[in-house]
Design a protein around this motif. Structure first.
Motif, PDB file in Angstrom:
ATOM      1  N   ARG A  55       0.850  -1.210   0.000  1.00  0.00           N
ATOM      2  CA  ARG A  55       0.000   0.000   0.000  1.00  0.00           C
ATOM      3  C   ARG A  55       0.876   1.247   0.000  1.00  0.00           C
ATOM      4  NH1 ARG A  55      -4.040  -1.073   4.974  1.00  0.00           N
ATOM      5  NH2 ARG A  55      -4.481   1.147   4.799  1.00  0.00           N
ATOM      6  N   LEU A  56       1.981   1.220   0.748  1.00  0.00           N
ATOM      7  CA  LEU A  56       2.822   2.421   0.900  1.00  0.00           C
ATOM      8  C   LEU A  56       3.795   2.584  -0.263  1.00  0.00           C
ATOM      9  CD1 LEU A  56       3.418   2.113   4.740  1.00  0.00           C
ATOM     10  CD2 LEU A  56       1.752   3.561   3.549  1.00  0.00           C
ATOM     11  N   ALA A  57       4.211   1.476  -0.863  1.00  0.00           N
ATOM     12  CA  ALA A  57       5.152   1.553  -1.992  1.00  0.00           C
ATOM     13  C   ALA A  57       4.524   2.287  -3.171  1.00  0.00           C
ATOM     14  CB  ALA A  57       5.579   0.145  -2.394  1.00  0.00           C
ATOM     15  N   ARG A  58       3.178   2.317  -3.211  1.00  0.00           N
ATOM     16  CA  ARG A  58       2.499   3.002  -4.328  1.00  0.00           C
ATOM     17  C   ARG A  58       2.837   4.495  -4.331  1.00  0.00           C
ATOM     18  NH1 ARG A  58      -3.571   1.677  -2.986  1.00  0.00           N
ATOM     19  NH2 ARG A  58      -2.883   3.340  -1.632  1.00  0.00           N
ATOM     20  N   PHE A  59       3.339   5.027  -3.217  1.00  0.00           N
ATOM     21  CA  PHE A  59       3.664   6.466  -3.155  1.00  0.00           C
ATOM     22  C   PHE A  59       5.106   6.717  -3.592  1.00  0.00           C
ATOM     23  CE2 PHE A  59      -0.209   8.087  -1.356  1.00  0.00           C
ATOM     24  CZ  PHE A  59      -0.775   6.965  -0.761  1.00  0.00           C
ATOM     25  N   GLY A  60       5.745   5.687  -4.168  1.00  0.00           N
ATOM     26  CA  GLY A  60       7.086   5.872  -4.715  1.00  0.00           C
ATOM     27  C   GLY A  60       8.171   5.973  -3.664  1.00  0.00           C
ATOM     28  N   ILE A  61       7.900   5.498  -2.452  1.00  0.00           N
ATOM     29  CA  ILE A  61       8.934   5.584  -1.405  1.00  0.00           C
ATOM     30  C   ILE A  61       9.610   4.225  -1.233  1.00  0.00           C
ATOM     31  CG2 ILE A  61       7.749   7.408  -0.110  1.00  0.00           C
ATOM     32  CD1 ILE A  61       7.096   4.924   1.876  1.00  0.00           C
TER      33      ILE A  61
END
Ligand code: GTP
Ligand code: GTP
Ligand code: MG
Ligand code: MG
Ligand code: ZN
Ligand code: ZN
Lengths: 214, 214
Positions: free
Chosen positions: A68-74
């Motif tokens: 879910r968080l990787a979708r923000f490019g981090i």
């Protein structure tokens, strides 16, 4: 006794590591489903490129939250305790080896999302700059009284999901009294990751924490 | 290894004890605030004198839940783990010594409300007749995937707080798929302790459990 000393030594190594890298590290704890990942999603969306962020994700099993968080490019690093006995908390040494997989030269804020558990994670010092506990309004006002160790170990308490208040019989003053009784110095802030209400105060708190590490 | 064997031996002693006393024992587990006590309140209200009930209450600290349930005129025995290290789960021997304080000749259904924790309580066999896990719709659909050991150790899954569904973006089919993936044999039922919706099915399940012990 020996175990505790080893944990504290590991925490101290982390503290120095984060300080050397100019990184503000935040340990996010709560019951399962209180909204840690949702708040991180909202945070990453709101911060955009303003601050460099990365996440060490702690779960017993799955990479659902990290995805879910990787979708923000981090950058994300996943710790799964399941294959190693299914521990219900993270430990400092595991967090360090996960963080070492990341390029922290690009990072101002390192979030550690701990395993969903209102008990054991409070007892393990990760050597971070701030410990944050989320309590959602759907869990009831009594949790600070019933699980005080968690609230005593934290620097900030985020009261989450306040958009649901109209659907609940919830006594916010009682919750605030219980928070103060568990830890008089604990700052509390209310927000909704869904509507964005109150998220500004959280972002300002993060900006202050990051600035203090520069 | 030795510890596990001792736990299993204690569980077996409990199983025989509950059987000798014609008592159906139910272990209630969930995250903190999923609604275990609220469901027990609703149950005690609905059952009235139909079945004799008693509760062994497990918490780290406070007697808040036991006091809520004692209002229904039933026997309660409180286990507080806080003074003994703050364990985040109950163990068979503690449950037995608590149950021995009760007059079980008056009891058909003995409820054990475990410490709020979706991890460790699943690993300790209490020697009860049924293990129940509550999952509230406010916690998200992914918990059976992230915390599978709990769902695998249970005989029934109660999906709680369904009165809040209109205020949530909740995918019940996804939750049901995740429950089945974690434990295909796990029966699930939906209810609201607040409105009473679905509570009849839960009461029928309890009546069936009690009848099986006579
Ligand atoms: N209404 C509402 N729901 C929210 C909010 N924040 C999170 N949720 C919901 O709460 C559920 C759990 O959210 P998560 O972000 O997965 O919670 P978590 O604390 O990360 O859960 P774990 O990592 O499993 O411990 C999901 O169904 C979210 O949609 C909020 O501000 N308002
Ligand atoms: N809307 C709604 N709220 C509920 C329902 N059941 C419980 N709650 C609320 O959820 C919160 C927690 O309920 P409890 O019964 O204390 O939960 P618990 O699982 O016993 O909590 P612990 O014992 O601390 O783990 C309280 O604010 C309740 O009012 C329900 O069916 N609908
Ligand atoms: Mg999460
Ligand atoms: Mg309770
Ligand atoms: Zn624990
Ligand atoms: Zn645990």
């Amino acid at each position: 006794k020996k175990l505790m000393a080893a944990q504290e030594a590991d925490a101290e190594i982390n503290r120095k590591f984060f300080s050397d890298m100019n990184v503000a590290a935040v340990n996010m704890m709560s019951s399962p489903g209180s909204g840690k990942t949702a708040l991180l999603e909202k945070t990453l969306e709101a911060l955009g490129g303003e601050l460099g962020a990365a996440v060490v994700e702690g779960d017993i099993l799955t990479t659902l939250d990290a995805e879910r968080l990787a979708r923000f490019g981090i950058q994300t690093a996943q710790i799964n305790t399941g294959p190693f006995g299914g521990d219900c908390h993270l430990e400092a040494a595991w967090v360090r080896s996960a963080a070492e997989q990341l390029d922290l030269s690009l990072v101002d804020l390192l979030f550690v999302e701990n395993v969903g558990n209102l008990v054991c994670p409070a007892e393990f010092n990760l050597g971070v700059d701030a410990n944050v506990v989320l309590i959602s309004v759907t869990e009831g006002e009594d949790k600070p009284a019933k699980y005080p160790i968690m609230f005593r170990s934290c620097d900030l308490c985020v009261v989450s999901k306040i958009d649901l208040l109209p659907a609940l019989d919830f006594d916010m003053e009682l919750l605030e009294r219980n928070i103060r009784a568990a830890n008089p110095g604990l700052r509390a802030m209310k927000l909704s990751a869904k509507t964005g209400e109150g998220v500004c105060e959280w972002l300002d708190w993060l900006r202050g924490l990051s600035a203090s590490k520069k």
